[in-house]
Design a protein around this motif. Structure first.
Motif, PDB file in Angstrom:
ATOM      1  N   ASP A 157       0.830  -1.212   0.000  1.00 37.01           N
ATOM      2  CA  ASP A 157       0.000   0.000   0.000  1.00 37.01           C
ATOM      3  C   ASP A 157       0.863   1.260   0.000  1.00 37.01           C
ATOM      4  O   ASP A 157       0.569   2.223  -0.711  1.00 37.01           O
ATOM      5  CB  ASP A 157      -0.937   0.016   1.217  1.00 37.01           C
ATOM      6  N   ALA A 158       1.918   1.257   0.823  1.00 38.51           N
ATOM      7  CA  ALA A 158       2.817   2.418   0.878  1.00 38.51           C
ATOM      8  C   ALA A 158       3.492   2.631  -0.472  1.00 38.51           C
ATOM      9  O   ALA A 158       3.601   3.765  -0.955  1.00 38.51           O
ATOM     10  CB  ALA A 158       3.860   2.218   1.976  1.00 38.51           C
ATOM     11  N   TYR A 159       3.936   1.546  -1.094  1.00 32.24           N
ATOM     12  CA  TYR A 159       4.571   1.634  -2.409  1.00 32.24           C
ATOM     13  C   TYR A 159       3.613   2.236  -3.433  1.00 32.24           C
ATOM     14  O   TYR A 159       3.972   3.147  -4.184  1.00 32.24           O
ATOM     15  CB  TYR A 159       5.033   0.247  -2.873  1.00 32.24           C
ATOM     16  N   ARG A 160       2.391   1.743  -3.459  1.00 37.44           N
ATOM     17  CA  ARG A 160       1.411   2.240  -4.425  1.00 37.44           C
ATOM     18  C   ARG A 160       1.072   3.708  -4.173  1.00 37.44           C
ATOM     19  O   ARG A 160       0.913   4.481  -5.113  1.00 37.44           O
ATOM     20  CB  ARG A 160       0.154   1.376  -4.383  1.00 37.44           C
ATOM     21  N   SER A 161       0.961   4.083  -2.900  1.00 35.89           N
ATOM     22  CA  SER A 161       0.692   5.489  -2.566  1.00 35.89           C
ATOM     23  C   SER A 161       1.831   6.378  -3.026  1.00 35.89           C
ATOM     24  O   SER A 161       1.610   7.448  -3.602  1.00 35.89           O
ATOM     25  CB  SER A 161       0.490   5.653  -1.064  1.00 35.89           C
ATOM     26  N   ASN A 162       3.067   5.943  -2.755  1.00 38.45           N
ATOM     27  CA  ASN A 162       4.236   6.721  -3.166  1.00 38.45           C
ATOM     28  C   ASN A 162       4.314   6.831  -4.687  1.00 38.45           C
ATOM     29  O   ASN A 162       4.627   7.898  -5.218  1.00 38.45           O
ATOM     30  CB  ASN A 162       5.517   6.096  -2.621  1.00 38.45           C
ATOM     31  N   SER A 198       1.822   6.666  -6.839  1.00 38.76           N
ATOM     32  CA  SER A 198       0.753   7.558  -7.281  1.00 38.76           C
ATOM     33  C   SER A 198       1.125   9.015  -7.029  1.00 38.76           C
ATOM     34  O   SER A 198       0.936   9.877  -7.893  1.00 38.76           O
ATOM     35  CB  SER A 198      -0.546   7.222  -6.548  1.00 38.76           C
ATOM     36  N   SER A 199       1.671   9.282  -5.860  1.00 34.63           N
ATOM     37  CA  SER A 199       2.090  10.641  -5.514  1.00 34.63           C
ATOM     38  C   SER A 199       3.188  11.120  -6.455  1.00 34.63           C
ATOM     39  O   SER A 199       3.159  12.240  -6.952  1.00 34.63           O
ATOM     40  CB  SER A 199       2.576  10.674  -4.065  1.00 34.63           C
ATOM     41  N   ASN A 204       1.786  11.960  -9.854  1.00 31.57           N
ATOM     42  CA  ASN A 204       1.036  13.212  -9.805  1.00 31.57           C
ATOM     43  C   ASN A 204       1.986  14.408  -9.755  1.00 31.57           C
ATOM     44  O   ASN A 204       1.788  15.400 -10.462  1.00 31.57           O
ATOM     45  CB  ASN A 204       0.101  13.218  -8.595  1.00 31.57           C
TER      46      ASN A 204
END
Length: 107
Positions: free
Chosen positions: A42-47, A49-50, A53
């Motif tokens: 989850d942290a990897y995917r959030s990073n 995505s960020s 962006n």
């Protein structure tokens, strides 16, 4: 799946087997390991995505800045051409939006 604990000899030749090994290792995780893996994923995917962006925002900002610089250069070229053919500075200022000082400084 539980029996796969060593690298397969043909693994390097067929990358799909690396995926199989990865999936098998997920099945061998206990509940705590699986929870940590999911948190990490989850942290990897959030990073990711960020980062994507932020990269797009940076690209968009750079594009706008580049367009503004190009427009300024175009106005300067037009102003210089008008100045060279004898158009009064006040008219050049009105036509281009450049300041009187900017037009007078053109050579």
């Amino acid at each position: 799946m539980e029996n796969i604990k060593t690298k397969l000899p043909f693994q390097k030749e067929q990358p799909v087997f690396e995926k199989v090994e990865s999936i098998a290792s997920l099945f061998n995780m206990n509940e705590e390991e699986l929870m940590k893996y999911n948190i990490s994923l989850d942290a990897y995917r959030s990073n990711l995505s960020s980062w994507k962006n932020e990269r797009k925002e940076g690209h968009d900002e750079g594009l706008v800045e580049g367009i503004e610089i190009g427009r300024k250069e175009e106005k300067t070229v037009i102003a210089l051409n008008l100045k060279n053919i004898g158009v009064p500075i006040e008219q050049i200022v009105a036509a281009t939006g450049l300041t009187k000082d900017e037009v007078e400084a053109l050579k």
